[in-house]
Design an enzyme around this catalytic site. Structure first.
Site, mmCIF file in Angstrom:
data_model
loop_
_atom_site.group_PDB
_atom_site.id
_atom_site.type_symbol
_atom_site.label_atom_id
_atom_site.label_comp_id
_atom_site.label_asym_id
_atom_site.label_seq_id
_atom_site.Cartn_x
_atom_site.Cartn_y
_atom_site.Cartn_z
ATOM 1 N N GLY A 55 13.944 33.029 27.911
ATOM 2 C CA GLY A 55 14.550 32.107 26.951
ATOM 3 C C GLY A 55 13.581 31.697 25.864
ATOM 4 O O GLY A 55 13.937 31.633 24.686
ATOM 5 N N GLU A 88 20.868 28.945 28.534
ATOM 6 C CA GLU A 88 21.031 28.336 29.865
ATOM 7 C C GLU A 88 19.930 28.938 30.722
ATOM 8 O O GLU A 88 19.988 30.110 31.072
ATOM 9 C CB GLU A 88 22.384 28.709 30.486
ATOM 10 C CG GLU A 88 23.575 28.326 29.661
ATOM 11 C CD GLU A 88 23.890 26.850 29.750
ATOM 12 O OE1 GLU A 88 23.193 26.132 30.500
ATOM 13 O OE2 GLU A 88 24.819 26.420 29.054
ATOM 14 N N GLU A 128 10.628 27.528 40.242
ATOM 15 C CA GLU A 128 11.944 27.978 40.668
ATOM 16 C C GLU A 128 11.778 29.174 41.607
ATOM 17 O O GLU A 128 11.180 30.182 41.245
ATOM 18 C CB GLU A 128 12.756 28.379 39.430
ATOM 19 C CG GLU A 128 14.186 28.729 39.738
ATOM 20 C CD GLU A 128 14.994 29.011 38.478
ATOM 21 O OE1 GLU A 128 14.442 29.624 37.535
ATOM 22 O OE2 GLU A 128 16.173 28.631 38.446
ATOM 23 N N GLY A 140 19.597 32.969 31.707
ATOM 24 C CA GLY A 140 18.569 33.687 32.453
ATOM 25 C C GLY A 140 17.336 32.833 32.628
ATOM 26 O O GLY A 140 17.427 31.601 32.676
ATOM 27 N N SER A 141 16.198 33.475 32.688
ATOM 28 C CA SER A 141 14.977 32.742 33.017
ATOM 29 C C SER A 141 14.434 31.980 31.809
ATOM 30 O O SER A 141 14.669 32.343 30.655
ATOM 31 C CB SER A 141 13.908 33.716 33.520
ATOM 32 O OG SER A 141 13.431 34.493 32.442
ATOM 33 N N THR A 142 13.700 30.917 32.093
ATOM 34 C CA THR A 142 13.077 30.121 31.037
ATOM 35 C C THR A 142 12.070 30.960 30.256
ATOM 36 O O THR A 142 11.963 30.852 29.037
ATOM 37 C CB THR A 142 12.407 28.881 31.659
ATOM 38 O OG1 THR A 142 13.448 28.043 32.176
ATOM 39 C CG2 THR A 142 11.605 28.110 30.643
ATOM 40 N N GLU A 143 11.374 31.826 30.958
ATOM 41 C CA GLU A 143 10.369 32.676 30.313
ATOM 42 C C GLU A 143 11.008 33.531 29.215
ATOM 43 O O GLU A 143 10.534 33.566 28.078
ATOM 44 C CB GLU A 143 9.742 33.552 31.402
ATOM 45 C CG GLU A 143 8.601 34.415 30.962
ATOM 46 C CD GLU A 143 8.332 35.531 31.983
ATOM 47 O OE1 GLU A 143 8.722 35.379 33.158
ATOM 48 O OE2 GLU A 143 7.753 36.552 31.575
#
Lengths: 292, 480
Positions: free
Chosen positions: B244, B261, B392, B239-242
């Site tokens: 994560g 990921e 992104e 999912g999203s880096t945030e």
């Protein structure tokens, strides 16, 4: 003007060609596509045993493939049979195409090739299907190949010139692309895939590559040159796939006999059977389609 | 000449395979359908027409606890005691079932998520079953994956998956987890839970022991409860880096294994000797595949300055040939945007690009009146400092920039906190290798893009995450 060599990569070329030839063509689109394929067909007989009788049968079928079905674009024969075809097709609107330049190998003296071309045109051929000298091309004598096309074009004196690249003998996508660019610069009116005399002929990827060359040539010069697929197109499904490929690469305007041909001997049978199926809802057999 | 030939316009060709959608779905826990403790449900929509497809259970900490306990019981009572070759049979059976019902899964994926049926049919579902088949083969050969030790399962895996490849990414996690002897609690994405729920039906029909695979649906709160649960041995999140980053903080010091990921802003580098027509196809695949809802999407195009005009002109023409519309039409290339929220996020970033001075080129295609749509687009005159060059977008919007030398292209490509994938187009083998060796990206594709195989590990550098999925590297992440 010859463009510098263009590099080609197989993976994405084949991937794109695969998407384009797998469009889902149904109902009215399918019927329309069948009509286009027939109207753009060069009904062909190119055998050592071709006789006037066989050519007359082919011509009659080209004029009227079946009741209510439009004529094919042309009949394609060996040059010695041009007079018979001219005689049969007079006034029908169906054109006479003659293979020339020592088809299929192209390995005869230049003056023989030019004389064959001039005589076919004099006998009434509307179109000349020449073969390039693949030996010279593969030996790197590109200007010789181009010069020969220029001379044959002169010998055509106004007849449409289709240049057969015999793609299956050229060895790589990049070489095919190079041959396309060469033939276009030399004045071809149509690029044609193959003679139909060797195993490898039209494939979706090769057709796409040729379309890309035609598209780039049009963009650079403003000139629209035709595409003729020959050999290997035997089913309605594959013919419709090629129509999609041409439509989405060159545009709808290319889907007319002035700019697109399918050279075939047996494809017409399947087109007529599929047409009947679309109209009646059930399949008939080959016994219901008149052969030539 | 005879009358003019007819036009060759494609008649609609709608995929008609019937798919049965229940009006309401509960959690799938311990082999049974279980009502949510809260009694709450929320709708999942078809983004192509905004119609509600079904009501989905909203999971809370009590539901998650019940699922984790079921997974623990499934692990202790059945799965860990099973011979590895028997485990392989179950995993293989799931691959078979997916293949047999592939058209149904494809239609459902398209209805719930908006992606074109051509993609769900030709990519998502076949890849998903391929992951089961690949990992089934590993189940009784794990000692070859861990040459120095004795491979042992981790226990209970908690998996949280995104909405862009709902079924596929679920199988990326279920298949290796099961093959390695773990049990799993899966939390599908809020907007796209239906194919995972259909997979739960398949799992029930395949008679997997109860508790081996459990599904708890819901939003971010459900995922947080799973991350925080003390009896989970590994969290795997896509999912999203945030999010994560939040998960990493939450699991720090807990002893849980973690695989992430996350996002990306991957670079496509086109050298002047590149096969241009194929580069265009690669670019189209990189940014317009799945409406650009792809974590490894190639969303930054770096072209050598001398071919910028030619690439832009070719891409502009190609954009017009993309067929945008009904995702269930077999000839559709670009489907619907997954949700209203995502549509708004894309529009906001595109506006920032315009405000900062970039030039927008968009397909002139007509967009349907209902549903969430975004015309395929690209920006020229983008500077590396613009937001659209650094953030992104997760939509069908490409940012085009130029470079002069290979080293400059590499430097620009690496100059972001992300590093998921990259693409290089050149006819020169040595230039391709020189570039690939210097890019900080988990996957580098040469003269192509978006090629996947279960045997090939996938994952990122830097803020694109850690851990790998697929291949030997991915397998080891499910073993201790």
């Amino acid at each position: 003007m010859i463009r510098p060599p263009v590099s080609v990569d197989a993976v994405m070329l084949e991937a794109r060609a695969s998407v384009l030839t797998k469009r889902s063509i149904k109902k009215q689109t399918k019927l329309g596509g069948i009509e286009i394929a027939i109207g753009c067909m060069d009904l062909t007989t190119l055998e050592g045993r071709d006789s006037p009788g066989k050519v007359r049968a082919i011509c009659a079928r080209a004029i009227s493939p079946a009741p209510g079905v439009r004529s094919a674009a042309a009949v394609c024969v060996y040059s010695s049979l041009v007079p018979t075809a001219v005689d049969c097709l007079r006034g029908s609107g169906v054109l006479v195409a003659s293979v020339s330049t020592a088809f299929p190998s192209g390995l005869s003296p230049l003056d023989v090739k030019l004389r064959e071309t001039r005589e076919a045109v004099a006998a009434g051929a509307d179109e000349i299907d020449m073969v390039i000298d693949r030996g010279a091309f593969l030996a790197g004598r590109e200007s010789e190949v181009a010069q020969e096309i220029v001379l044959v074009k002169e010998a055509c004196s106004g007849a449409t010139l289709k240049v057969i690249l015999e793609v299956g003998e050229l060895g790589s996508y990049a070489a095919i692309r190079r041959a396309c660019d060469l033939a276009l610069a030399a004045g071809a009116d149509f690029l044609k895939t193959s003679t139909g005399k060797i195993g490898i002929s039209s494939t979706p990827a090769i057709a796409l590559l040729m379309c890309e060359s035609l598209r780039d040539f049009q963009r650079a010069t403003g000139r629209k040159v035709g595409l003729k697929l020959a050999g290997g197109v035997r089913t309605t499904k594959s013919a419709l796939g090629y129509l999609s490929l041409v439509k989405e690469t060159l545009g709808d305007e290319w889907l007319q006999p002035q700019l697109f041909r399918i050279g075939a001997a047996t494809l017409l049978d399947d087109l007529l059977m599929q047409r009947e199926k679309e109209l009646s809802g059930s399949y008939s057999g080959s016994a219901y389609v008149a052969m030539a | 000449m005879a009358t003019a030939l007819p036009a060759f316009d494609y008649a609609p060709s709608i995929e008609t395979t019937p798919v049965r959608i229940k009006p309401r779905y509960e959690h799938f826990i311990g082999g049974e359908w279980v009502a949510p403790a809260s009694g709450e449900f929320f709708p999942t929509l078809n983004p192509a027409n905004e119609e509600t497809l079904a009501e989905i259970a909203q999971g809370d900490a009590a539901d998650v606890d019940r699922a984790v306990r079921a997974a623990r019981k499934g692990y202790d009572k059945y799965w860990r005691k099973l011979k590895p070759s028997e485990r392989a049979k179950y995993v293989y059976r799931l691959g078979r079932a997916l293949t047999e019902r592939s058209r149904e899964f494809a239609v459902l994926e398209t209805m719930d998520g908006g992606k074109p049926i051509r993609e769900s049919r030709d990519f998502d579902v076949p890849q998903a079953s391929a992951h089961f088949f690949y990992h089934a083969g590993w189940a009784d050969k794990l000692e070859y994956a861990v040459p120095d030790g004795e491979p042992r399962a981790l226990g209970v895996v908690g998996a949280i998956v995104p909405w862009n490849f709902p079924l596929l990414i679920a199988t990326w996690k279920i298949a290796p987890a099961l093959a390695c002897g773990n049990t799993i609690v899966l939390k599908p994405a809020e907007t796209t839970p239906l194919t995972a729920l259909l997979l739960a039906e398949v799992i029930a029909e395949a008679e997997l022991p109860p508790g081996v695979v459990n599904l708890v649906t819901g939003d971010g709160r459900t995922g947080a409860a799973l991350v925080d649960h003390p009896d989970v041995n590994k969290i795997t999140f896509t999912g999203s880096t945030e999010v994560g980053k939040r998960i990493r903080r939450a699991t720090a010091g807990s002893g849980k294994r973690l695989g992430l990921e996350l996002g990306g802003k991957s670079a496509l580098i086109v050298y002047p000797d590149a096969p241009l027509d194929q580069a265009i196809e690669g670019i189209v695949s990189a940014i317009y595949f799945n409406q650009g809802h792809v974590c490894c999407a190639g969303s930054r195009l770096l072209v050598q300055e001398s071919i910028e005009d030619e690439i832009v002109e070719r891409l502009r023409a190609r954009l017009e040939t993309l067929r945008v519309g009904n995702p269930l039409d077999k000839n559709t290339d670009i489907g619907a945007i997954n949700s209203r929220m995502q549509r708004e996020k894309i529009a906001e970033l595109v506006q920032s690009g315009l405000d900062q001075g970039a030039t927008l080129v968009q397909s002139s295609c007509e967009l349907p009146n209902r549903g969430y749509w975004y015309a395929p687009s690209f920006f020229t005159h983008v500077q590396p400092t613009y937001r659209i060059a650094r953030e992104e977008i997760f939509g069908p919007v490409l940012s085009i920039m130029t470079f002069r030398t290979a080293d400059e292209a590499i430097e620009r490509a690496n100059n972001l906190p992300y590093g998921l994938s990259a693409g290089i187009w050149t006819a020169s083998g040595q230039l391709g290798m020189y570039t690939a060796q210097r890019l900080q990206a988990g996957v580098v594709w040469g003269n192509t893009f978006n090629q996947f195989d279960p045997s090939s590990p996938f994952g990122g550098y830097k803020e694109s995450g850690f851990g790998r999925e697929g291949g030997l590297a991915g397998l080891r992440d499910y073993l201790c």
